[in-house]
Design an enzyme around this catalytic site. Structure first.
Site, PDB file in Angstrom:
ATOM      1  N   LYS A 196       8.596  97.402 -70.339  1.00  0.00           N
ATOM      2  CA  LYS A 196       9.753  97.715 -69.499  1.00  0.00           C
ATOM      3  C   LYS A 196      10.394  96.402 -69.076  1.00  0.00           C
ATOM      4  O   LYS A 196       9.780  95.579 -68.397  1.00  0.00           O
ATOM      5  CB  LYS A 196       9.330  98.523 -68.274  1.00  0.00           C
ATOM      6  CG  LYS A 196      10.495  98.914 -67.376  1.00  0.00           C
ATOM      7  CD  LYS A 196      10.025  99.733 -66.185  1.00  0.00           C
ATOM      8  CE  LYS A 196      11.183 100.141 -65.296  1.00  0.00           C
ATOM      9  NZ  LYS A 196      10.724 100.940 -64.126  1.00  0.00           N
ATOM     10  N   LYS A 254      11.441 100.392 -72.732  1.00  0.00           N
ATOM     11  CA  LYS A 254      12.588 100.723 -71.882  1.00  0.00           C
ATOM     12  C   LYS A 254      13.327  99.438 -71.558  1.00  0.00           C
ATOM     13  O   LYS A 254      12.691  98.458 -71.157  1.00  0.00           O
ATOM     14  CB  LYS A 254      12.098 101.396 -70.595  1.00  0.00           C
ATOM     15  CG  LYS A 254      13.203 101.824 -69.650  1.00  0.00           C
ATOM     16  CD  LYS A 254      12.634 102.465 -68.390  1.00  0.00           C
ATOM     17  CE  LYS A 254      13.759 102.900 -67.462  1.00  0.00           C
ATOM     18  NZ  LYS A 254      13.243 103.504 -66.210  1.00  0.00           N
TER      19      LYS A 254
END
Length: 328
Positions: A196, A254
């Site tokens: 992320k 992400k």
């Protein structure tokens, strides 16, 4: 060689293109993010995410049934916590009657077979808008992991099928896995936000949950001390391999489109399912461009979704999920 081989023969019309298509999108590819708020009769559009809504619990069940009717079988829950319930330690996160816990039960009551994943992070519950506990101007790791374990157990007890730690604290996957095992939740899975990045694409999401970091001289104004530097590539593999070793069943990259090189790198190296989160900023940009008439909304949407799967995404968390399956 040419003219014996003519690659265009396989592109001559739609039927042959469909027959030899390498990447096919189905409803089973999608994980649907859902935003939940307190109240009754609430279906409020998120201003920076056109045609996407926050739902109160009494309407959440109807939305889940609609998703199931469309063939969408998995949801990822996020809650917008009232300001009065926020503190530095995210105490409300472990309330057995908290909004997340009630949302899990609402989804399961409305559609027992729906797969329920839950966001595990402190930022929706934090007065500072950070994913961790703040001490002496720093986001502390180990105390945060303890809080995340308590939160995870509470979600599992409420009926969550999978937990999705999105915080990026070190060691939290192993600690959560051990907590679940110690309490008999051996079948509760973990989808780890493993790669992320500290991205500028999260803005509309933070608007949706009112979870942006507080601008203060005493604490970091961003999440760069725990989310990854977007200039880094090889770090993603190290983070992901560690999460797998610690017990992650699914790993996530992400955001999506700007990080498809990372998705492919991981796909080439690991053998667990890879989720890709097509984030709020990606959604908002296309909506805005389409509203201006600058882009064909549906054509670009399908191209983006296909690119994510082609790069190696096994699961796509996307705000476009309903739009896509209606086209399919």
């Amino acid at each position: 060689m040419f003219p014996i081989i003519r690659h265009r023969r396989l592109r001559t019309h739609n039927a042959i293109r469909a027959l030899v298509r390498e990447t096919v999108i189905t409803p089973n590819d999608f994980l649907v993010p859902l935003f939940v708020v307190e109240g009754k009769g609430v279906k409020e559009e998120i201003p920076s995410m056109p045609n996407y809504f926050r739902y109160s619990l009494d309407l959440l069940g109807d939305e889940v049934k609609e998703l199931w009717r469309l063939g969408l079988k998995s949801v990822l829950l996020f809650v917008k916590v009232p300001e009065r319930l926020k503190d530095n330690k995210g105490s409300e996160a472990i309330n057995p009657d908290g909004l997340m816990q009630r949302a899990i039960k609402t989804v399961k009551n409305a559609c027992p077979d729906m797969l329920v994943m839950t966001d595990v992070a402190l930022d929706p519950y934090s007065t500072y808008g950070h994913d961790g506990i703040v001490e002496n101007g720093q986001i502390v790791n180990d105390a945060t992991v303890d809080a995340l374990c308590d939160m995870s157990l509470s979600h599992a007890e409420a009926g969550a099928n999978f937990l999705a730690p999105s915080d990026m604290m070190d060691g939290r996957i192993l600690s959560i896995r051990e907590t679940l095992e110690d309490n008999g939740f051996t079948d509760t899975g973990i989808m780890s936000y493993s790669a992320k990045y500290a991205s500028a694409f999260y803005g509309p999401f933070r608007d949706a949950l009112d979870s942006a970091p507080v601008d203060s001289i005493d604490i970091p104004k961003d999440k760069k001390t725990y989310q990854m530097d977007y200039a880094n590539r090889f770090e993603a593999l190290r983070e992901t391999e560690m999460d797998i070793d610690e017990g992650a069943d699914i790993v996530m990259v992400k955001p999506g489109l700007c990080y498809l090189d990372i998705v492919r790198d991981l796909k080439n190296e690991i053998d667990v399912p890879i989720a890709v989160y097509q984030v709020s900023g990606e959604y908002a940009m296309l909506k805005a461009a389409a509203e201006k008439g600058w882009l064909d909304h549906d054509a670009v949407m399908m191209e983006q979704i296909t690119a994510i799967k082609r790069a190696g995404g096994d699961i796509i968390a996307s705000y476009f999920a309903k739009d896509v399956v209606k086209l399919l």
